[in-house]
Design a protein around this motif. Structure first.
Motif, PDB file in Angstrom:
ATOM      1  N   CYS A  83     -53.916 -20.449  75.908  1.00 52.67           N
ATOM      2  CA  CYS A  83     -53.599 -21.603  76.686  1.00 52.67           C
ATOM      3  C   CYS A  83     -52.700 -22.221  77.683  1.00 52.67           C
ATOM      4  O   CYS A  83     -52.099 -23.305  77.594  1.00 52.67           O
ATOM      5  N   VAL A 113     -52.400 -17.258  71.523  1.00 46.17           N
ATOM      6  CA  VAL A 113     -52.968 -16.411  70.467  1.00 46.17           C
ATOM      7  C   VAL A 113     -51.548 -14.998  70.874  1.00 46.17           C
ATOM      8  O   VAL A 113     -50.699 -15.445  69.542  1.00 46.17           O
ATOM      9  N   ASP A 114     -51.960 -14.773  72.039  1.00 47.84           N
ATOM     10  CA  ASP A 114     -50.779 -13.315  71.829  1.00 47.84           C
ATOM     11  C   ASP A 114     -49.496 -14.124  72.741  1.00 47.84           C
ATOM     12  O   ASP A 114     -48.517 -13.441  72.665  1.00 47.84           O
ATOM     13  N   GLY A 115     -49.335 -15.203  73.585  1.00 51.92           N
ATOM     14  CA  GLY A 115     -48.454 -15.135  74.121  1.00 51.92           C
ATOM     15  C   GLY A 115     -47.612 -14.899  75.246  1.00 51.92           C
ATOM     16  O   GLY A 115     -46.529 -14.915  75.606  1.00 51.92           O
ATOM     17  N   CYS A 136     -48.175 -20.488  78.174  1.00 47.45           N
ATOM     18  CA  CYS A 136     -47.263 -19.290  77.390  1.00 47.45           C
ATOM     19  C   CYS A 136     -46.007 -18.841  77.941  1.00 47.45           C
ATOM     20  O   CYS A 136     -44.976 -18.396  77.786  1.00 47.45           O
ATOM     21  N   CYS A 169     -54.420 -13.419  77.019  1.00 45.94           N
ATOM     22  CA  CYS A 169     -56.333 -14.155  76.216  1.00 45.94           C
ATOM     23  C   CYS A 169     -56.373 -15.270  76.356  1.00 45.94           C
ATOM     24  O   CYS A 169     -57.596 -15.036  76.844  1.00 45.94           O
ATOM     25  N   GLY A 170     -56.205 -16.800  77.451  1.00 42.54           N
ATOM     26  CA  GLY A 170     -56.005 -17.318  78.163  1.00 42.54           C
ATOM     27  C   GLY A 170     -56.161 -18.520  77.316  1.00 42.54           C
ATOM     28  O   GLY A 170     -56.773 -19.994  77.565  1.00 42.54           O
TER      29      GLY A 170
HETATM   30 FE1  FES Z   1     -52.977 -15.592  75.836  1.00 38.45          FE
HETATM   31 FE2  FES Z   1     -50.735 -17.901  76.664  1.00 38.45          FE
HETATM   32  S1  FES Z   1     -51.599 -17.703  74.502  1.00 38.45           S
HETATM   33  S2  FES Z   1     -53.251 -16.246  77.631  1.00 38.45           S
END
Ligand code: FES
Ligand code: FAD
Length: 271
Positions: free
Chosen positions: A223, A214-216, A235, A220-221
């Motif tokens: 991935c 999501v955020d990369g 990420c 956000c956790g």
């Molecule tokens: Fe959100 Fe890796 S995409 S923690």
């Protein structure tokens, strides 16, 4: 700031190549890294690999699989993408490994030219092995060939090159003892099966993981992956990891957690 699409082309059925004007990304991007793009202020963020760099332009190659990639595929030359964040993730570990084999499956093939080029420039001997369902899906084949000492092409239906899978070719090379390091980029199941071949030979093998992101940026956790029994975020800790350390079953289960929502979003977009 918006980012202009300078070149856009459908290069195979449902697969698109875009060159985006993003000088800050192009200047810093290296093989193995990715971007997170958001088409407009209401759009979701999706990760796409840096497939090439040319001056101020950065290339993405994407497959139309759901709502956002369908929307992206409707854009063309002269259109703009609202956000292009990157380059993100660790670059591939490029050094003088010796004899490297880079393997691509499906849209993952498009990630190989930039990797093969970097390996070649660092003094490696590079063999490319690519596999696709049929010859129309052999993305960027000639460009990849120009960065490899040897390129072996496989198709599932035998319409071009070797009739079979890249893992068959890899096994032969491993038996011949001519492989020092391997990269595999493609669908999770293909990376899992192909990487099993290198285990008995103890050859360093990297895979590029594609969990939902999501955020990369590690916040956000979504991935989360398990590597050697430890939780990592693909990420920021990856996206490349040593294949033998990956918990593949968890990765593939987590890739499917939003299937219902993804289908709904796609249907709504198509309406
Ligand atoms: Fe959100 Fe890796 S995409 S923690
Ligand atoms: P959805 O309907 O949302 O999903 C369709 C499929 O894509 C599902 O299997 C789902 O599990 C997967 N997916 C959905 N959202 C994400 C997400 N945010 N992150 C990862 N996977 C997701 N695809 C390419 O075609 N070319 C690339 O170069 C490429 N590079 C990637 C690099 C990384 C580091 C990662 C993690 C993924 C990459 N992908 C790439 C996959 C691409 O991000 C997804 O296909 C895209 O997010 C799908 O969005 P959608 O809305 O069109 O489809």
């Amino acid at each position: 700031m918006a980012y202009k699409i300078e070149k856009a082309e459908m290069i195979a059925e449902n697969i698109f190549e875009f060159w985006i004007n993003a000088p800050h990304v192009a200047k810093n991007a290296r093989a193995g890294q990715f971007l997170v793009i958001r088409i407009n202020d209401k759009g979701e963020r999706i990760p796409l690999t840096v497939s090439g760099v040319d001056g101020d332009l950065v290339r993405i190659v994407f497959m139309k699989v759901g709502k956002t990639t369908m929307f992206l595929s409707t854009l063309g030359e002269g259109d703009f993408i609202e956000d292009v964040a990157g380059p993100l993730g660790h670059p591939s570990e490029i050094k003088d490994w010796g004899r490297c084999v880079v393997i691509g499956g499906g849209v993952g093939i498009a990630c190989l030219p930039i990797l093969a080029k970097a390996l070649k420039e660092s003094g490696n001997e590079v063999t490319g092995i690519i596999g696709a369902r049929n010859k129309s899906l052999l993305l960027l084949k000639d460009e990849l060939a120009s960065h490899c000492d040897e390129l072996v092409v496989c198709t599932d239906d035998g319409s071009f090159g070797y009739h079979g899978f890249p893992v068959d070719i890899l096994k032969k090379k491993l038996e011949e003892g001519v492989v020092d390091c391997v990269w595999i980029i493609g669908p999770a199941i293909m990376m899992k099966i192909t990487s099993l071949a290198t285990v008995p030979y103890n050859v360093r093998t990297f895979v590029s993981l594609n969990p939902i992101m999501v955020d990369g940026t590690g916040m956000c956790g979504s991935c989360r992956v398990t590597i050697d029994g430890e939780t990592k975020f693909a990420c920021v800790d990856g996206p490349e990891f040593e294949a033998a350390s990956v918990d593949w079953n968890e990765l593939m289960t987590r890739q499917r957690i939003y299937t219902e929502e993804e289908l709904k979003a796609r249907e709504l977009f198509e309406d």
